[in-house]
Design an enzyme around this catalytic site. Structure first.
Site, PDB file in Angstrom:
ATOM      1  CG  ASP A  29     -80.568  24.234  49.996  1.00 31.28           C
ATOM      2  OD1 ASP A  29     -80.482  24.716  48.856  1.00 31.28           O
ATOM      3  OD2 ASP A  29     -81.572  23.621  50.411  1.00 31.28           O
ATOM      4  CG  ASN A  77     -77.622  20.724  42.327  1.00 37.80           C
ATOM      5  OD1 ASN A  77     -76.764  20.752  43.203  1.00 37.80           O
ATOM      6  ND2 ASN A  77     -78.917  20.830  42.624  1.00 37.80           N
TER       7      ASN A  77
HETATM    8  C1  IPE Z   1     -78.712  20.043  47.784  1.00 36.03           C
HETATM    9  O1  IPE Z   1     -79.515  21.151  47.611  1.00 36.03           O
HETATM   10  C2  IPE Z   1     -77.491  20.136  46.917  1.00 36.03           C
HETATM   11  C3  IPE Z   1     -76.548  21.175  47.279  1.00 36.03           C
HETATM   12  C4  IPE Z   1     -76.658  22.016  48.260  1.00 36.03           C
HETATM   13  C5  IPE Z   1     -75.376  21.232  46.457  1.00 36.03           C
HETATM   14  P1  IPE Z   1     -80.693  21.182  46.531  1.00 36.03           P
HETATM   15  O2  IPE Z   1     -81.246  22.546  46.581  1.00 36.03           O
HETATM   16  O3  IPE Z   1     -80.218  20.687  45.216  1.00 36.03           O
HETATM   17  O4  IPE Z   1     -81.714  20.116  47.126  1.00 36.03           O
HETATM   18  P2  IPE Z   1     -83.289  20.024  47.017  1.00 36.03           P
HETATM   19  O5  IPE Z   1     -83.621  20.106  45.553  1.00 36.03           O
HETATM   20  O6  IPE Z   1     -83.851  21.171  47.779  1.00 36.03           O
HETATM   21  O7  IPE Z   1     -83.638  18.721  47.653  1.00 36.03           O
HETATM   22  C1  IPE Z   2     -77.592  25.789  46.941  1.00 38.63           C
HETATM   23  O1  IPE Z   2     -78.571  26.769  46.816  1.00 38.63           O
HETATM   24  C2  IPE Z   2     -76.622  25.757  45.809  1.00 38.63           C
HETATM   25  C3  IPE Z   2     -76.737  24.568  44.957  1.00 38.63           C
HETATM   26  C4  IPE Z   2     -77.600  23.608  45.082  1.00 38.63           C
HETATM   27  C5  IPE Z   2     -75.796  24.451  43.866  1.00 38.63           C
HETATM   28  P1  IPE Z   2     -79.846  26.564  45.903  1.00 38.63           P
HETATM   29  O2  IPE Z   2     -79.509  27.025  44.538  1.00 38.63           O
HETATM   30  O3  IPE Z   2     -80.369  25.186  45.988  1.00 38.63           O
HETATM   31  O4  IPE Z   2     -80.856  27.580  46.561  1.00 38.63           O
HETATM   32  P2  IPE Z   2     -82.407  27.383  46.802  1.00 38.63           P
HETATM   33  O5  IPE Z   2     -82.573  26.108  47.552  1.00 38.63           O
HETATM   34  O6  IPE Z   2     -83.034  27.326  45.454  1.00 38.63           O
HETATM   35  O7  IPE Z   2     -82.814  28.572  47.587  1.00 38.63           O
HETATM   36 MG    MG Z   3     -81.706  24.321  47.230  1.00 42.75          MG
END
Ligand code: IPE
Ligand code: IPE
Ligand code: MG
Length: 249
Positions: A29, A77
């Protein structure tokens, strides 16, 4: 550092000599925030995150982790802007093609956990091909959680078990924790011992809900594209000192 981490130093330790988790989970993340901090589009964060993914996967295999589960794309996602979802699909495709082209003598066994039927045909075929070519390898099992959600996984297991009951293969009394564990995506693999979440978020976001009942958690403030082997060493060192009680004393 988050409140679950401490100040132990990762310097001068031989990481292969400490007690490592047999199954490590990582919620990759922070890609979006990494890009935002640099004034870049979110897709640039995913591109940088994909590099970290390659480095960390290789490192885990090298140090002797047996099962690594990486959360790459959740069932939630899909709600992101279409251009972001497309960019992610492109990076997934690049990696899966690279794995087939360049890693054919690798020892890592690739497995997808999640409902991969939702992905475009081309990507799904690459996933199946990667599973097929790597299925007899004896090294680390790399579970890639793609269109994965812990709740949807439990629904998937319930449906399979309900069918067995409807067919008369089992009766309701036969449903126990083992049967559920045997019918989720990670069937046959040990539960995760240790789950790391970079980017400073204190939540599971639907990752390995059933399997993580007794997993140790570790939150790191660093964003995934900046995550290095040293960050992982530090987390693993802390894991090696945790006292896991499983409800006992
Ligand atoms: C969790 O991260 C999913 C992945 C890392 C693939 P998200 O960024 O989607 O989760 P939230 O929205 O912060 O809970
Ligand atoms: C994780 O990074 C990747 C996926 C969830 C696919 P994020 O895209 O959630 O990054 P932040 O949380 O918005 O910084
Ligand atoms: Mg995220």
């Amino acid at each position: 550092m988050g409140i679950f981490s401490n100040n132990t130093t990762e310097k001068n330790i031989d990481i292969t000599k400490i007690k490592l988790p047999e199954h490590l989970g990582i919620i990759m993340d922070g890609n979006g925030r990494w890009a935002k901090k640099r004034g870049l589009p979110r897709s640039a964060g995913h591109s940088a995150g994909a590099k970290t993914f390659r480095t960390i996967t290789r490192y885990c295999s090298d140090i002797g982790i047996k099962h690594l589960t990486l959360y790459a794309f959740s069932t939630e996602n899909w709600t992101r802007p279409p251009e972001e979802v497309s960019a992610l699909m492109k990076y997934f495709k690049d990696y899966l093609e690279e794995a087939l082209r360049d890693f054919l003598d690798d020892t890592v066994k690739i497995k997808f956990i999640g409902d991969i039927s939702a992905f475009p045909d081309e990507l799904r075929e690459l996933m199946e091909e990667n599973e097929r070519v790597s299925k007899d390898r004896s090294g680390m099992v790399l579970n890639l959680a793609m269109n994965y959600g812990g709740r949807s996984e439990i629904v998937y297991a319930c449906r399979k078990i309900a069918k067995m009951a409807a067919n008369g293969e089992i009766s309701p009394e036969n449903i126990d924790e083992k049967l559920i564990s045997d019918n989720i995506y990670t069937a046959g693999q040990p539960d995760p011992d240790f789950i790391i979440r970079p980017s400073g978020e204190y939540r599971t976001s639907n990752f390995l809900l059933w399997q993580s009942a007794y997993a140790e958690y570790y939150i790191d403030d660093v964003l995934w594209p900046d995550y290095t082997k040293e960050h992982l060493n530090k987390a693993l060192l802390e894991y090696s000192k945790r006292n896991r009680r499983f409800g006992g004393v």
